[in-house]
Write an enzyme that holds these catalytic residues in place. Structure first.
Site, PDB file in Angstrom:
ATOM      1  N   ASN A 164      14.851  -6.891   4.003  1.00 28.98           N
ATOM      2  CA  ASN A 164      13.614  -7.584   3.684  1.00 28.98           C
ATOM      3  C   ASN A 164      13.937  -8.932   3.045  1.00 28.98           C
ATOM      4  O   ASN A 164      15.112  -9.315   2.947  1.00 28.98           O
ATOM      5  CB  ASN A 164      12.724  -6.735   2.775  1.00 28.98           C
ATOM      6  CG  ASN A 164      13.451  -6.307   1.513  1.00 28.98           C
ATOM      7  OD1 ASN A 164      13.841  -7.132   0.683  1.00 28.98           O
ATOM      8  ND2 ASN A 164      13.669  -5.001   1.366  1.00 28.98           N
ATOM      9  N   ASP A 198      12.936   7.927  -1.819  1.00 29.41           N
ATOM     10  CA  ASP A 198      12.059   7.121  -2.674  1.00 29.41           C
ATOM     11  C   ASP A 198      12.674   7.096  -4.077  1.00 29.41           C
ATOM     12  O   ASP A 198      12.491   8.022  -4.870  1.00 29.41           O
ATOM     13  CB  ASP A 198      10.654   7.727  -2.710  1.00 29.41           C
ATOM     14  CG  ASP A 198       9.639   6.823  -3.397  1.00 29.41           C
ATOM     15  OD1 ASP A 198      10.044   6.075  -4.322  1.00 29.41           O
ATOM     16  OD2 ASP A 198       8.464   6.862  -3.028  1.00 29.41           O
ATOM     17  N   ILE A 199      13.422   6.041  -4.365  1.00 26.40           N
ATOM     18  CA  ILE A 199      14.175   5.965  -5.624  1.00 26.40           C
ATOM     19  C   ILE A 199      13.245   6.044  -6.823  1.00 26.40           C
ATOM     20  O   ILE A 199      13.512   6.759  -7.796  1.00 26.40           O
ATOM     21  CB  ILE A 199      15.014   4.673  -5.669  1.00 26.40           C
ATOM     22  CG1 ILE A 199      16.030   4.657  -4.529  1.00 26.40           C
ATOM     23  CG2 ILE A 199      15.722   4.548  -7.016  1.00 26.40           C
ATOM     24  CD1 ILE A 199      16.832   3.366  -4.443  1.00 26.40           C
ATOM     25  N   LEU A 200      12.149   5.307  -6.777  1.00 26.30           N
ATOM     26  CA  LEU A 200      11.242   5.269  -7.920  1.00 26.30           C
ATOM     27  C   LEU A 200      10.602   6.634  -8.167  1.00 26.30           C
ATOM     28  O   LEU A 200      10.444   7.063  -9.323  1.00 26.30           O
ATOM     29  CB  LEU A 200      10.163   4.210  -7.685  1.00 26.30           C
ATOM     30  CG  LEU A 200       9.308   3.829  -8.886  1.00 26.30           C
ATOM     31  CD1 LEU A 200      10.171   3.364 -10.053  1.00 26.30           C
ATOM     32  CD2 LEU A 200       8.319   2.722  -8.506  1.00 26.30           C
ATOM     33  N   PHE A 253       7.848  -1.899  -9.481  1.00 30.80           N
ATOM     34  CA  PHE A 253       7.298  -3.128  -8.912  1.00 30.80           C
ATOM     35  C   PHE A 253       6.692  -2.798  -7.552  1.00 30.80           C
ATOM     36  O   PHE A 253       7.227  -1.968  -6.809  1.00 30.80           O
ATOM     37  CB  PHE A 253       8.391  -4.190  -8.749  1.00 30.80           C
ATOM     38  CG  PHE A 253       8.487  -5.145  -9.911  1.00 30.80           C
ATOM     39  CD1 PHE A 253       8.090  -6.472  -9.790  1.00 30.80           C
ATOM     40  CD2 PHE A 253       8.961  -4.706 -11.131  1.00 30.80           C
ATOM     41  CE1 PHE A 253       8.172  -7.341 -10.859  1.00 30.80           C
ATOM     42  CE2 PHE A 253       9.054  -5.567 -12.214  1.00 30.80           C
ATOM     43  CZ  PHE A 253       8.659  -6.893 -12.074  1.00 30.80           C
TER      44      PHE A 253
END
Length: 399
Positions: free
Chosen positions: A207, A306-308, A324
């Protein structure tokens, strides 16, 4: 930090005195009011006029002949918010360590009660001499801040420690000295930048994240006294000073590093823009056009961890987790949903697509959403300022 601050810049007689000119320029650009004090030997390297023009103040080099006030050195000592000596020679270091006041600089510094930063610069053998090291230890024990010299080829052709660090580095460390230490004793884990997921050895999925926001937060936290670990995807940014940086590429590598450092962290700020999907079967050789019978190339993708969410599941009641979210629409709805779904304490959300905020810009504007339903709006400003306001809000919510 430097706006309207009173900074004393001391310059002694070393070949690196020319770097003091650039340091002075950076201090003025940052908004500081600077008074320069030079030793007589320093004037052999850089003329007084240069310092006077750039500082817009008279330069003090002699206690008795340069000013009508015989207590000018006391006036400057009282005036100063901080003092920095760059370069500092072995001679001046010895004087300061033993309280000798025989020129304008040493006499002034004996009366300074504000923070003092010493930047040694000299021949390698001189710097490593046990007497010089003893004098530096005395000054450090007395509470003065010592900046280690860089290593490299010196003006005398010797190779080793003794070079005056770059002016931007000295400015950065002086800013850290002047910054309030409201994160002292806290460990902060930050992720920044993009991740890259290989398609083949030359292509990847990623990205537009530049890492600028995450790096700004890491720098701000370090200057405020925190012990910072930065897990960074591939970016074109220098490692922040005083911070442990762990370089990763893929989402799985970032997840591994974030989770392995999670238990030690008091505050976790996940800024990295992690690729949500990765190719199922990355090729070991470059994909050639002739290998594709059709003009269209289809790449099967699978979802990344999904790290978060993983962090939110493992967080303790004493940990504060910030996420974020870069959104293209329904900012508030998506942000509030993520706070609940991923067990966050706060989320910083912004709309991407504007040239003055988001991934590659040096400025940003974000909305901070909190678990308790409150909202804090940060208007467009430099990312360094956004970082400090975000940390202010974290500290406030942590009590």
């Amino acid at each position: 930090m430097f706006k309207d601050k009173h900074i004393l810049l001391g310059v002694t007689g070393g070949i690196a005195a020319y770097k003091a000119v650039e340091l002075l320029r950076l201090l003025k650009k940052a908004g500081a009011n600077v008074n320069v004090i030079v030793t007589k030997s320093a004037l052999k390297f850089v003329g007084k006029t240069t310092f006077e023009v750039l500082s817009e103040n008279p330069v003090l080099s002699d206690l008795y002949f340069d000013t009508q006030s015989l207590v000018k050195h006391i006036d400057l000592a009282t005036w100063a918010d901080a003092a920095v000596i760059a370069p500092a020679t072995a001679n001046t270091i010895a004087k300061l360590a033993h309280g000798i006041a025989d020129d304008a600089l040493s006499t002034t510094l004996l009366a300074v009660t504000a923070p003092v930063m010493i930047c040694p610069s000299m021949n390698t053998d001189m710097y490593q001499n046990i007497r010089v090291q003893r004098n530096l230890d005395i000054l450090e024990t007395d509470g003065w801040h010592i900046i280690d010299p860089d290593s490299g080829v010196l003006a005398c052709k010797a190779v080793g420690a003794g070079r005056l660090p770059d002016p931007w580095f000295i400015l950065d460390r002086l800013e850290a000295i002047l910054t309030r230490k409201d994160l002292k004793g806290k460990k902060i884990l930050v992720s920044a930048g993009p991740t890259v997921e290989p398609i083949d050895p030359v292509r990847f999925v990623s990205n537009h994240s530049s890492g600028k926001m995450g790096y700004a937060i890491a720098r701000a936290a370090e200057k405020r006294g925190g012990t910072v670990t930065l897990v960074s995807g591939p970016v074109n940014l220098d490692a922040p000073v005083g911070i442990e940086r762990i370089d990763v590429e893929t989402c799985e590598q970032m997840a591994s590093q974030m989770l392995s450092n999670l238990d030690q962290a008091d505050i976790i700020i996940k800024v990295a823009a992690v690729a949500d999907y990765k190719p199922i079967d990355p090729k070991t050789s470059k994909i050639k056009k002739k290998d594709n019978n059709n003009k269209d190339l289809c790449i099967s993708m699978t979802e990344n961890p999904d790290i978060l969410k993983l962090i939110g599941e493992k967080k303790t009641k004493d940990q504060f987790v910030v996420g974020f979210a870069a959104e293209t629409d329904d900012l508030e709805k998506n942000a509030l949903l993520k706070i609940k779904k991923k067990n966050l304490d706060m989320i910083a959300a912004n709309l991407v697509g504007s040239s003055d905020s988001g991934f590659k810009a040096d400025t940003n504007k974000v909305k901070l959403f909190f678990r308790d339903g409150s909202l804090f709006d940060i208007p467009l400003m430099e990312k360094e300022k956004v970082a400090n306001i975000l940390i202010d809000q974290v500290i406030k919510k942590m009590g």
